[in-house]
Every structure is written in C-alpha cells, then in structure tokens.
Motif scaffolding. Structure first.
Motif, PDB file in Angstrom:
ATOM      1  N   MET A  44       6.978  86.152 -10.170  1.00 13.40           N
ATOM      2  CA  MET A  44       6.052  85.207 -10.794  1.00 13.40           C
ATOM      3  C   MET A  44       4.602  85.673 -10.767  1.00 13.40           C
ATOM      4  SD  MET A  44       7.438  82.779 -12.264  1.00 13.40           S
ATOM      5  CE  MET A  44       9.134  82.383 -12.483  1.00 13.40           C
ATOM      6  N   SER A  45       4.259  86.632  -9.933  1.00 12.46           N
ATOM      7  CA  SER A  45       2.872  87.105  -9.891  1.00 12.46           C
ATOM      8  C   SER A  45       2.455  87.744 -11.213  1.00 12.46           C
ATOM      9  CB  SER A  45       2.678  88.085  -8.744  1.00 12.46           C
ATOM     10  OG  SER A  45       3.496  89.223  -8.932  1.00 12.46           O
ATOM     11  N   ILE A  46       3.402  88.260 -11.985  1.00 14.40           N
ATOM     12  CA  ILE A  46       3.045  88.851 -13.279  1.00 14.40           C
ATOM     13  C   ILE A  46       2.652  87.765 -14.291  1.00 14.40           C
ATOM     14  CG2 ILE A  46       4.475  90.884 -12.942  1.00 14.40           C
ATOM     15  CD1 ILE A  46       6.498  89.629 -14.883  1.00 14.40           C
ATOM     16  N   MET A  47       3.047  86.510 -14.040  1.00 16.23           N
ATOM     17  CA  MET A  47       2.701  85.413 -14.942  1.00 16.23           C
ATOM     18  C   MET A  47       1.247  84.976 -14.776  1.00 16.23           C
ATOM     19  SD  MET A  47       5.174  84.613 -16.916  1.00 16.23           S
ATOM     20  CE  MET A  47       4.796  82.968 -17.459  1.00 16.23           C
ATOM     21  N   SER A  48       0.589  85.374 -13.702  1.00 14.24           N
ATOM     22  CA  SER A  48      -0.787  84.928 -13.476  1.00 14.24           C
ATOM     23  C   SER A  48      -1.742  85.453 -14.547  1.00 14.24           C
ATOM     24  CB  SER A  48      -1.258  85.342 -12.091  1.00 14.24           C
ATOM     25  OG  SER A  48      -1.284  86.749 -11.989  1.00 14.24           O
ATOM     26  N   ALA A  49      -1.366  86.514 -15.212  1.00 16.79           N
ATOM     27  CA  ALA A  49      -2.224  87.059 -16.270  1.00 16.79           C
ATOM     28  C   ALA A  49      -2.026  86.341 -17.601  1.00 16.79           C
ATOM     29  CB  ALA A  49      -1.940  88.543 -16.447  1.00 16.79           C
ATOM     30  N   THR A  50      -1.016  85.486 -17.708  1.00 13.22           N
ATOM     31  CA  THR A  50      -0.758  84.765 -18.946  1.00 13.22           C
ATOM     32  C   THR A  50      -1.876  83.747 -19.174  1.00 13.22           C
ATOM     33  OG1 THR A  50       1.611  84.985 -18.554  1.00 13.22           O
ATOM     34  CG2 THR A  50       0.933  83.376 -20.196  1.00 13.22           C
ATOM     35  N   PRO A  51      -2.503  83.772 -20.337  1.00 13.89           N
ATOM     36  CA  PRO A  51      -3.593  82.831 -20.599  1.00 13.89           C
ATOM     37  C   PRO A  51      -3.115  81.377 -20.547  1.00 13.89           C
ATOM     38  CG  PRO A  51      -3.500  84.524 -22.293  1.00 13.89           C
ATOM     39  CD  PRO A  51      -2.274  84.674 -21.439  1.00 13.89           C
ATOM     40  N   LYS A  52      -3.986  80.528 -20.033  1.00 15.83           N
ATOM     41  CA  LYS A  52      -3.636  79.107 -19.933  1.00 15.83           C
ATOM     42  C   LYS A  52      -3.384  78.503 -21.313  1.00 15.83           C
ATOM     43  CE  LYS A  52      -5.877  78.186 -15.567  1.00 15.83           C
ATOM     44  NZ  LYS A  52      -6.891  77.444 -14.850  1.00 15.83           N
ATOM     45  N   LEU A  55       0.256  79.023 -22.207  1.00 18.09           N
ATOM     46  CA  LEU A  55       1.119  78.113 -21.458  1.00 18.09           C
ATOM     47  C   LEU A  55       0.963  76.681 -21.957  1.00 18.09           C
ATOM     48  CD1 LEU A  55       0.543  79.582 -17.888  1.00 18.09           C
ATOM     49  CD2 LEU A  55       2.497  79.960 -19.397  1.00 18.09           C
ATOM     50  N   SER A  56      -0.246  76.304 -22.321  1.00 14.85           N
ATOM     51  CA  SER A  56      -0.494  74.963 -22.851  1.00 14.85           C
ATOM     52  C   SER A  56       0.201  74.771 -24.198  1.00 14.85           C
ATOM     53  CB  SER A  56      -1.992  74.717 -23.006  1.00 14.85           C
ATOM     54  OG  SER A  56      -2.627  74.782 -21.770  1.00 14.85           O
ATOM     55  N   ALA A  57       0.268  75.825 -24.990  1.00 12.26           N
ATOM     56  CA  ALA A  57       0.917  75.737 -26.297  1.00 12.26           C
ATOM     57  C   ALA A  57       2.392  75.388 -26.159  1.00 12.26           C
ATOM     58  CB  ALA A  57       0.755  77.052 -27.049  1.00 12.26           C
ATOM     59  N   VAL A  58       3.034  75.878 -25.114  1.00 17.50           N
ATOM     60  CA  VAL A  58       4.438  75.540 -24.878  1.00 17.50           C
ATOM     61  C   VAL A  58       4.583  74.044 -24.623  1.00 17.50           C
ATOM     62  CG1 VAL A  58       6.394  75.885 -23.320  1.00 17.50           C
ATOM     63  CG2 VAL A  58       5.014  77.836 -24.029  1.00 17.50           C
ATOM     64  N   ILE A  59       3.694  73.498 -23.818  1.00 17.40           N
ATOM     65  CA  ILE A  59       3.755  72.067 -23.507  1.00 17.40           C
ATOM     66  C   ILE A  59       3.421  71.234 -24.742  1.00 17.40           C
ATOM     67  CG2 ILE A  59       2.696  70.238 -22.124  1.00 17.40           C
ATOM     68  CD1 ILE A  59       2.322  72.377 -19.920  1.00 17.40           C
ATOM     69  N   VAL A  60       2.379  71.619 -25.464  1.00 14.34           N
ATOM     70  CA  VAL A  60       1.981  70.867 -26.660  1.00 14.34           C
ATOM     71  C   VAL A  60       3.099  70.879 -27.696  1.00 14.34           C
ATOM     72  CG1 VAL A  60       0.381  70.856 -28.625  1.00 14.34           C
ATOM     73  CG2 VAL A  60      -0.485  71.124 -26.309  1.00 14.34           C
ATOM     74  N   SER A  61       3.728  72.027 -27.905  1.00 16.27           N
ATOM     75  CA  SER A  61       4.809  72.097 -28.892  1.00 16.27           C
ATOM     76  C   SER A  61       5.983  71.207 -28.502  1.00 16.27           C
ATOM     77  CB  SER A  61       5.274  73.539 -29.077  1.00 16.27           C
ATOM     78  OG  SER A  61       5.914  74.004 -27.907  1.00 16.27           O
ATOM     79  N   ALA A  62       6.156  70.978 -27.215  1.00 13.67           N
ATOM     80  CA  ALA A  62       7.265  70.145 -26.763  1.00 13.67           C
ATOM     81  C   ALA A  62       6.978  68.654 -26.927  1.00 13.67           C
ATOM     82  CB  ALA A  62       7.583  70.454 -25.302  1.00 13.67           C
ATOM     83  N   VAL A  63       5.732  68.243 -26.796  1.00 17.69           N
ATOM     84  CA  VAL A  63       5.433  66.807 -26.801  1.00 17.69           C
ATOM     85  C   VAL A  63       4.765  66.310 -28.072  1.00 17.69           C
ATOM     86  CG1 VAL A  63       5.270  66.711 -24.297  1.00 17.69           C
ATOM     87  CG2 VAL A  63       3.220  67.085 -25.625  1.00 17.69           C
TER      88      VAL A  63
END
Length: 127
Positions: A44-52, A55-63
């Motif tokens: 999971m440490s490699i995910m820290s470079a993923t822009p917020k 990650l927010s786009a995944v949540i927005v697309s779901a709701v």
C-alpha cells in the motif's frame, strides 16, 4: 471483526458502490475484496503517490447517480416527504451529523403533530 477490533470485511460505502457499478450481486464480492486488500496490504505504500483527485474521482463516480436522481427521496409521500427532503437539505447545507439531528427532530415533530391531530379528530367526533 468484532473480536479482533478490525474494520468490517464488507468494505466502505464507496467500495461497495464501486462493486455494484461493476455488476457484482453477491456477498462473495465482499470476501474477494477483503482477500485482495489483505494480499495488497504490504504494498500500500506505493498508493501514497496517487493524487487525491484520482481517488476522489472513484468515490464521486460511485455516488453521483444517487445524488443527481435520488429515487428513494422522489418516491416519498406525505410526512415522509417532508422529513426526507428536510433531512437531505439540512445535511447538504451543514454536515451529516447536524443533518441527521435535524432529520430526527423533524421526524419527532411530525409524529407528535400527527398524534395530536388524531386526538383532536377523535374528540370532535365524540362531541
């Protein structure tokens, strides 16, 4: 989960919505999600470079569908309509906690008013 103090296996709401968007229909998807998370935990440490924003786009697309077309709210009638929409608007304008509190107060007020009206109608019929 309750015995060990860990998070529930069924994942968060956003992950559940993303799973539903991909077409999963069984509880087996929760087990697969949990197993993948357990397997990927050391990496999971490699995910820290993923822009917020990504990650927010995944949540927005779901709701977003539920926010733009709230079919449960649109189907409400009577006092449920007032309580449901009042709670939704209060939550959108304040915070989830305050919105829930306002919704609770609306529900209690509506219940008390409906009981008072029932007593008044029964009293007038007996006179």
């Amino acid at each position: 989960a309750g015995l060990t103090g860990s998070a529930p296996v069924s994942a968060s709401m956003s992950r559940s919505l993303v799973s539903r968007m991909t077409g999963t229909t069984s509880s087996f998807a929760c087990i697969v999600t949990a197993m993948v998370w357990i397997y990927c935990l050391p990496y999971m440490s490699i995910m820290s470079a993923t822009p917020k924003a990504a990650l927010s786009a995944v949540i927005v697309s779901a709701v977003v569908k539920g926010v733009l077309f709230p079919k449960d709210l649109l189907s409400l009638k009577g006092t449920d309509f007032a309580v449901g929409w009042g709670t939704a608007i209060a939550t959108a304008l304040t915070s989830p906690t305050v919105g829930f509190g306002i919704g609770l107060m609306l529900a209690l007020t509506m219940e008390l008013l409906s009981r008072k009206l029932q007593v008044t109608v029964k009293t007038k019929k007996t006179c």
